[in-house]
Design a protein around this motif. Structure first.
Motif, PDB file in Angstrom:
ATOM      1  N   GLU A  52       0.852  -1.191   0.000  1.00 25.39           N
ATOM      2  CA  GLU A  52       0.000   0.000   0.000  1.00 25.39           C
ATOM      3  C   GLU A  52       0.886   1.238   0.000  1.00 25.39           C
ATOM      4  O   GLU A  52       1.992   1.220   0.535  1.00 25.39           O
ATOM      5  CB  GLU A  52      -0.964   0.013   1.181  1.00 25.39           C
ATOM      6  CG  GLU A  52      -0.329   0.211   2.521  1.00 25.39           C
ATOM      7  CD  GLU A  52      -1.343   0.309   3.645  1.00 25.39           C
ATOM      8  OE1 GLU A  52      -0.939   0.792   4.718  1.00 25.39           O
ATOM      9  OE2 GLU A  52      -2.495  -0.090   3.471  1.00 25.39           O
ATOM     10  N   LEU A  54       0.689   5.914  -0.769  1.00 25.09           N
ATOM     11  CA  LEU A  54      -0.060   7.134  -1.064  1.00 25.09           C
ATOM     12  C   LEU A  54       0.573   7.830  -2.260  1.00 25.09           C
ATOM     13  O   LEU A  54       1.789   7.968  -2.332  1.00 25.09           O
ATOM     14  CB  LEU A  54      -0.055   8.088   0.122  1.00 25.09           C
ATOM     15  CG  LEU A  54      -0.879   7.698   1.328  1.00 25.09           C
ATOM     16  CD1 LEU A  54      -0.627   8.672   2.475  1.00 25.09           C
ATOM     17  CD2 LEU A  54      -2.357   7.667   0.983  1.00 25.09           C
ATOM     18  N   TYR A  58      -4.483   9.952  -3.457  1.00 20.96           N
ATOM     19  CA  TYR A  58      -4.927   8.595  -3.780  1.00 20.96           C
ATOM     20  C   TYR A  58      -4.261   7.575  -2.864  1.00 20.96           C
ATOM     21  O   TYR A  58      -3.046   7.607  -2.663  1.00 20.96           O
ATOM     22  CB  TYR A  58      -4.595   8.243  -5.232  1.00 20.96           C
ATOM     23  CG  TYR A  58      -5.430   8.979  -6.232  1.00 20.96           C
ATOM     24  CD1 TYR A  58      -6.662   8.475  -6.635  1.00 20.96           C
ATOM     25  CD2 TYR A  58      -4.993  10.177  -6.770  1.00 20.96           C
ATOM     26  CE1 TYR A  58      -7.439   9.149  -7.563  1.00 20.96           C
ATOM     27  CE2 TYR A  58      -5.765  10.870  -7.696  1.00 20.96           C
ATOM     28  CZ  TYR A  58      -6.986  10.345  -8.090  1.00 20.96           C
ATOM     29  OH  TYR A  58      -7.747  11.018  -8.996  1.00 20.96           O
ATOM     30  N   GLU A  59      -5.066   6.674  -2.331  1.00 21.14           N
ATOM     31  CA  GLU A  59      -4.548   5.515  -1.613  1.00 21.14           C
ATOM     32  C   GLU A  59      -4.446   4.382  -2.626  1.00 21.14           C
ATOM     33  O   GLU A  59      -5.431   4.028  -3.271  1.00 21.14           O
ATOM     34  CB  GLU A  59      -5.488   5.119  -0.471  1.00 21.14           C
ATOM     35  CG  GLU A  59      -5.549   6.140   0.631  1.00 21.14           C
ATOM     36  CD  GLU A  59      -6.526   5.747   1.723  1.00 21.14           C
ATOM     37  OE1 GLU A  59      -7.379   4.858   1.495  1.00 21.14           O
ATOM     38  OE2 GLU A  59      -6.430   6.329   2.806  1.00 21.14           O
ATOM     39  N   CYS A  60      -3.263   3.829  -2.786  1.00 22.71           N
ATOM     40  CA  CYS A  60      -3.032   2.804  -3.797  1.00 22.71           C
ATOM     41  C   CYS A  60      -2.654   1.488  -3.119  1.00 22.71           C
ATOM     42  O   CYS A  60      -2.041   1.478  -2.056  1.00 22.71           O
ATOM     43  CB  CYS A  60      -1.905   3.220  -4.730  1.00 22.71           C
ATOM     44  SG  CYS A  60      -2.173   4.813  -5.505  1.00 22.71           S
ATOM     45  N   SER A  61      -3.008   0.401  -3.772  1.00 20.95           N
ATOM     46  CA  SER A  61      -2.619  -0.914  -3.268  1.00 20.95           C
ATOM     47  C   SER A  61      -2.423  -1.850  -4.453  1.00 20.95           C
ATOM     48  O   SER A  61      -3.013  -1.661  -5.520  1.00 20.95           O
ATOM     49  CB  SER A  61      -3.673  -1.468  -2.311  1.00 20.95           C
ATOM     50  OG  SER A  61      -4.901  -1.629  -2.967  1.00 20.95           O
ATOM     51  N   ARG A  90      -6.436   2.298  -7.187  1.00 22.94           N
ATOM     52  CA  ARG A  90      -6.312   3.669  -6.671  1.00 22.94           C
ATOM     53  C   ARG A  90      -7.675   4.124  -6.177  1.00 22.94           C
ATOM     54  O   ARG A  90      -8.665   4.019  -6.878  1.00 22.94           O
ATOM     55  CB  ARG A  90      -5.831   4.620  -7.767  1.00 22.94           C
ATOM     56  CG  ARG A  90      -4.451   4.290  -8.259  1.00 22.94           C
ATOM     57  CD  ARG A  90      -4.034   5.225  -9.338  1.00 22.94           C
ATOM     58  NE  ARG A  90      -3.579   6.466  -8.710  1.00 22.94           N
ATOM     59  CZ  ARG A  90      -3.372   7.580  -9.380  1.00 22.94           C
ATOM     60  NH1 ARG A  90      -3.599   7.644 -10.661  1.00 22.94           N
ATOM     61  NH2 ARG A  90      -2.948   8.656  -8.753  1.00 22.94           N
ATOM     62  N   LYS A  93      -8.943   9.715  -1.810  1.00 23.65           N
ATOM     63  CA  LYS A  93      -9.181  10.007  -0.400  1.00 23.65           C
ATOM     64  C   LYS A  93      -9.603  11.463  -0.306  1.00 23.65           C
ATOM     65  O   LYS A  93      -8.868  12.364  -0.690  1.00 23.65           O
ATOM     66  CB  LYS A  93      -7.893   9.763   0.397  1.00 23.65           C
ATOM     67  CG  LYS A  93      -7.967  10.108   1.836  1.00 23.65           C
ATOM     68  CD  LYS A  93      -8.168   8.883   2.650  1.00 23.65           C
ATOM     69  CE  LYS A  93      -8.114   9.273   4.119  1.00 23.65           C
ATOM     70  NZ  LYS A  93      -8.487   8.232   4.965  1.00 23.65           N
TER      71      LYS A  93
END
Length: 96
Positions: A52, A54, A58-61, A90, A93
């Motif tokens: 994970e 940032l 956007y919070e991405c994983s 994505r 947030k």
């Protein structure tokens, strides 16, 4: 176009534990990370890892397979190389 360029806070998630890592290199097929945590040795048994990070708002994983893990004597850290992830999720947030 680099996928992770500029990402400072990248975490590997293993069994509800987060391990911080630093982006070392990124090619068309591979991504390399430097890791201080010695518990990374236990990852040699893992097949797939969750990541994970940032990127702006956007919070991405993503998930990826491990190519290899070894100790880098030049940087005095562990080097983790993974396959380039096929999918990056994505999520925007919104801060109030």
């Amino acid at each position: 176009m680099p996928l992770l360029k500029g990402s400072k806070n990248i975490n590997i998630i293993i069994k509800d534990k987060k391990i911080k890592c630093i982006l070392y290199y990124e090619t068309e097929k591979r991504i390399g990370f430097l890791i201080d945590d010695e518990s990374i040795e236990n990852l040699k048994k893992e097949i797939r890892l969750d990541f994970e990070l940032l990127q702006g708002n956007y919070e991405c994983s993503f998930q990826s397979k491990i190519d290899f893990i070894e100790y880098d004597f030049v940087n005095n850290k562990y080097l983790l190389q993974i396959e380039f992830p096929p999918v990056l999720r994505r999520t925007l947030k919104i801060y109030k």
